[in-house]
Design a protein around this motif. Structure first.
Motif, mmCIF file in Angstrom:
data_model
loop_
_atom_site.group_PDB
_atom_site.id
_atom_site.type_symbol
_atom_site.label_atom_id
_atom_site.label_comp_id
_atom_site.label_asym_id
_atom_site.label_seq_id
_atom_site.Cartn_x
_atom_site.Cartn_y
_atom_site.Cartn_z
ATOM 1 N N GLY A 33 2.460 -7.830 2.988
ATOM 2 C CA GLY A 33 2.361 -6.732 2.043
ATOM 3 C C GLY A 33 1.092 -5.959 2.363
ATOM 4 N N MET A 34 1.158 -4.657 2.179
ATOM 5 C CA MET A 34 0.007 -3.809 2.500
ATOM 6 C C MET A 34 -0.504 -3.152 1.234
ATOM 7 S SD MET A 34 -0.441 -4.368 5.661
ATOM 8 C CE MET A 34 -1.750 -3.173 5.930
ATOM 9 N N ASN A 35 -1.807 -3.101 1.120
ATOM 10 C CA ASN A 35 -2.436 -2.645 -0.110
ATOM 11 C C ASN A 35 -3.611 -1.715 0.200
ATOM 12 O OD1 ASN A 35 -0.917 -4.793 -1.657
ATOM 13 N ND2 ASN A 35 -2.217 -6.077 -0.366
ATOM 14 N N TRP A 36 -3.852 -0.833 -0.748
ATOM 15 C CA TRP A 36 -5.067 -0.020 -0.717
ATOM 16 C C TRP A 36 -5.907 -0.380 -1.939
ATOM 17 C CZ3 TRP A 36 -6.748 2.932 3.210
ATOM 18 C CH2 TRP A 36 -5.830 3.353 4.172
ATOM 19 N N TYR A 37 -7.163 -0.698 -1.693
ATOM 20 C CA TYR A 37 -8.150 -0.932 -2.735
ATOM 21 C C TYR A 37 -9.206 0.170 -2.642
ATOM 22 C CZ TYR A 37 -6.572 -5.778 -3.515
ATOM 23 O OH TYR A 37 -5.843 -6.911 -3.824
ATOM 24 N N GLU A 46 -11.074 -2.398 -6.828
ATOM 25 C CA GLU A 46 -9.839 -2.407 -7.612
ATOM 26 C C GLU A 46 -8.649 -2.077 -6.730
ATOM 27 O OE1 GLU A 46 -9.507 0.613 -10.600
ATOM 28 O OE2 GLU A 46 -10.270 2.214 -9.302
ATOM 29 N N LEU A 47 -7.505 -2.641 -7.078
ATOM 30 C CA LEU A 47 -6.263 -2.367 -6.371
ATOM 31 C C LEU A 47 -5.732 -1.009 -6.814
ATOM 32 C CD1 LEU A 47 -3.976 -3.323 -4.494
ATOM 33 C CD2 LEU A 47 -2.920 -4.395 -6.490
ATOM 34 N N VAL A 48 -5.429 -0.171 -5.848
ATOM 35 C CA VAL A 48 -4.959 1.187 -6.130
ATOM 36 C C VAL A 48 -3.446 1.279 -5.953
ATOM 37 C CG1 VAL A 48 -5.056 3.582 -5.345
ATOM 38 C CG2 VAL A 48 -7.147 2.224 -5.468
ATOM 39 N N ALA A 49 -2.964 0.739 -4.830
ATOM 40 C CA ALA A 49 -1.537 0.852 -4.525
ATOM 41 C C ALA A 49 -1.132 -0.295 -3.616
ATOM 42 C CB ALA A 49 -1.227 2.188 -3.851
ATOM 43 N N ALA A 50 0.107 -0.724 -3.761
ATOM 44 C CA ALA A 50 0.610 -1.844 -2.966
ATOM 45 C C ALA A 50 2.050 -1.583 -2.567
ATOM 46 C CB ALA A 50 0.533 -3.137 -3.784
ATOM 47 N N ILE A 51 2.401 -2.057 -1.392
ATOM 48 C CA ILE A 51 3.784 -1.982 -0.933
ATOM 49 C C ILE A 51 4.162 -3.266 -0.223
ATOM 50 C CG2 ILE A 51 3.078 -0.771 1.192
ATOM 51 C CD1 ILE A 51 5.765 0.760 1.035
ATOM 52 N N PRO A 52 5.107 -4.087 -0.767
ATOM 53 C CA PRO A 52 5.732 -3.867 -2.060
ATOM 54 C C PRO A 52 4.743 -4.022 -3.201
ATOM 55 C CG PRO A 52 6.243 -6.048 -1.241
ATOM 56 C CD PRO A 52 5.502 -5.341 -0.151
ATOM 57 N N GLY A 53 5.110 -3.422 -4.311
ATOM 58 C CA GLY A 53 4.213 -3.541 -5.454
ATOM 59 C C GLY A 53 4.282 -2.326 -6.327
#
Length: 113
Positions: A33-37, A46-53
Protein backbone atom coordinates in the motif's frame (compact mmCIF):
# COMPACT_ATOMS: atom_id res chain seq x y z
CA UNK A 1 18.38 -1.16 -2.30
CA UNK A 2 14.97 0.28 -1.50
CA UNK A 3 14.39 3.82 -2.67
CA UNK A 4 11.41 6.14 -2.52
CA UNK A 5 12.17 9.41 -4.25
CA UNK A 6 9.64 12.24 -3.99
CA UNK A 7 9.47 15.16 -6.39
CA UNK A 8 7.11 17.94 -7.37
CA UNK A 9 7.11 20.06 -4.23
CA UNK A 10 7.58 23.79 -4.27
CA UNK A 11 6.05 27.18 -3.56
CA UNK A 12 2.48 27.80 -4.70
CA UNK A 13 -0.10 30.49 -4.04
CA UNK A 14 -3.29 29.72 -2.12
CA UNK A 15 -5.83 28.12 -4.43
CA UNK A 16 -3.10 26.69 -6.64
CA UNK A 17 -2.20 23.11 -7.47
CA UNK A 18 0.79 20.83 -7.24
CA UNK A 19 1.37 17.22 -8.23
CA UNK A 20 3.75 15.18 -6.14
CA UNK A 21 5.37 12.03 -7.47
CA UNK A 22 7.12 9.21 -5.65
CA UNK A 23 9.26 6.82 -7.67
CA UNK A 24 9.82 3.48 -5.97
CA UNK A 25 12.52 0.89 -6.55
CA UNK A 26 14.06 -2.10 -4.82
CA UNK A 27 10.86 -3.84 -3.73
CA UNK A 28 7.72 -5.40 -5.21
CA UNK A 29 5.65 -2.28 -5.64
CA UNK A 30 2.32 -4.03 -6.18
CA UNK A 31 2.61 -5.79 -2.79
CA UNK A 32 2.63 -2.50 -0.94
CA UNK A 33 0.00 0.00 0.00
CA UNK A 34 1.25 3.48 -0.79
CA UNK A 35 0.69 6.47 1.42
CA UNK A 36 1.41 10.16 1.62
CA UNK A 37 2.13 11.72 5.00
CA UNK A 38 2.97 15.30 5.88
CA UNK A 39 4.64 17.06 8.76
CA UNK A 40 4.30 20.74 9.44
CA UNK A 41 6.73 22.59 11.72
CA UNK A 42 6.02 21.82 15.35
CA UNK A 43 3.40 19.20 14.50
CA UNK A 44 3.31 15.43 14.35
CA UNK A 45 3.49 13.58 11.07
CA UNK A 46 -0.02 12.84 9.79
CA UNK A 47 -1.45 10.54 7.15
CA UNK A 48 -2.87 12.52 4.25
CA UNK A 49 -3.85 9.91 1.68
CA UNK A 50 -3.55 6.17 1.18
CA UNK A 51 -4.10 3.73 -1.65
CA UNK A 52 -5.79 1.48 -0.84
CA UNK A 53 -7.35 3.51 1.88
CA UNK A 54 -8.64 7.01 1.75
CA UNK A 55 -8.03 10.56 2.77
CA UNK A 56 -7.70 12.70 5.83
CA UNK A 57 -10.79 14.83 6.38
CA UNK A 58 -8.70 17.98 5.92
CA UNK A 59 -7.89 17.11 2.28
CA UNK A 60 -10.99 15.23 1.09
CA UNK A 61 -12.28 16.66 -2.17
CA UNK A 62 -9.03 18.54 -2.81
CA UNK A 63 -6.33 15.87 -2.98
CA UNK A 64 -6.27 12.74 -5.13
CA UNK A 65 -3.87 9.83 -4.70
CA UNK A 66 -3.15 7.49 -7.60
CA UNK A 67 -0.58 4.89 -8.54
CA UNK A 68 0.95 3.48 -11.71
CA UNK A 69 2.09 -0.05 -10.96
CA UNK A 70 3.78 -0.32 -14.37
CA UNK A 71 6.03 2.62 -13.50
CA UNK A 72 6.32 1.93 -9.75
CA UNK A 73 5.13 5.42 -9.03
CA UNK A 74 2.53 6.98 -6.75
CA UNK A 75 1.14 10.47 -7.20
CA UNK A 76 -0.62 13.04 -5.08
CA UNK A 77 -2.59 15.66 -6.99
CA UNK A 78 -3.22 18.60 -4.69
CA UNK A 79 -5.77 21.22 -5.71
CA UNK A 80 -7.22 24.26 -3.96
CA UNK A 81 -4.17 24.43 -1.76
CA UNK A 82 -4.35 26.32 1.52
CA UNK A 83 -1.61 27.81 3.70
CA UNK A 84 -2.31 25.09 6.25
CA UNK A 85 -1.23 22.49 3.68
CA UNK A 86 2.32 23.78 4.08
CA UNK A 87 4.48 20.88 5.23
CA UNK A 88 7.10 18.39 4.23
CA UNK A 89 5.32 15.60 2.35
CA UNK A 90 6.63 12.06 2.70
CA UNK A 91 5.99 9.02 0.57
CA UNK A 92 5.50 5.78 2.50
CA UNK A 93 5.26 2.18 1.33
CA UNK A 94 3.72 -0.39 3.69
CA UNK A 95 3.56 -4.10 2.90
CA UNK A 96 -0.04 -5.22 2.68
CA UNK A 97 0.57 -8.28 4.87
CA UNK A 98 3.69 -7.84 7.00
CA UNK A 99 3.19 -4.10 7.49
CA UNK A 100 6.92 -3.48 7.05
CA UNK A 101 7.45 0.02 5.75
CA UNK A 102 9.78 2.31 3.84
CA UNK A 103 9.99 6.09 3.78
CA UNK A 104 11.11 8.67 1.28
CA UNK A 105 13.21 11.69 2.17
CA UNK A 106 10.36 14.17 1.85
CA UNK A 107 9.57 17.13 -0.36
CA UNK A 108 8.67 20.62 0.85
CA UNK A 109 5.33 22.12 -0.08
CA UNK A 110 4.81 25.78 0.79
CA UNK A 111 1.49 27.51 0.19
CA UNK A 112 1.87 31.25 0.53
CA UNK A 113 1.04 34.47 -1.25
Amino acid sequence: QVQLVESGGGLVQPGGSLRLSCAASGFTFSSYGMNWYRQAPGKERELVAAIPGGYADSVKGRFTISRDNAKNTVFLQMNSLKPEDTAVYYCNARHLLSRSAYWGQGTQVTVSS
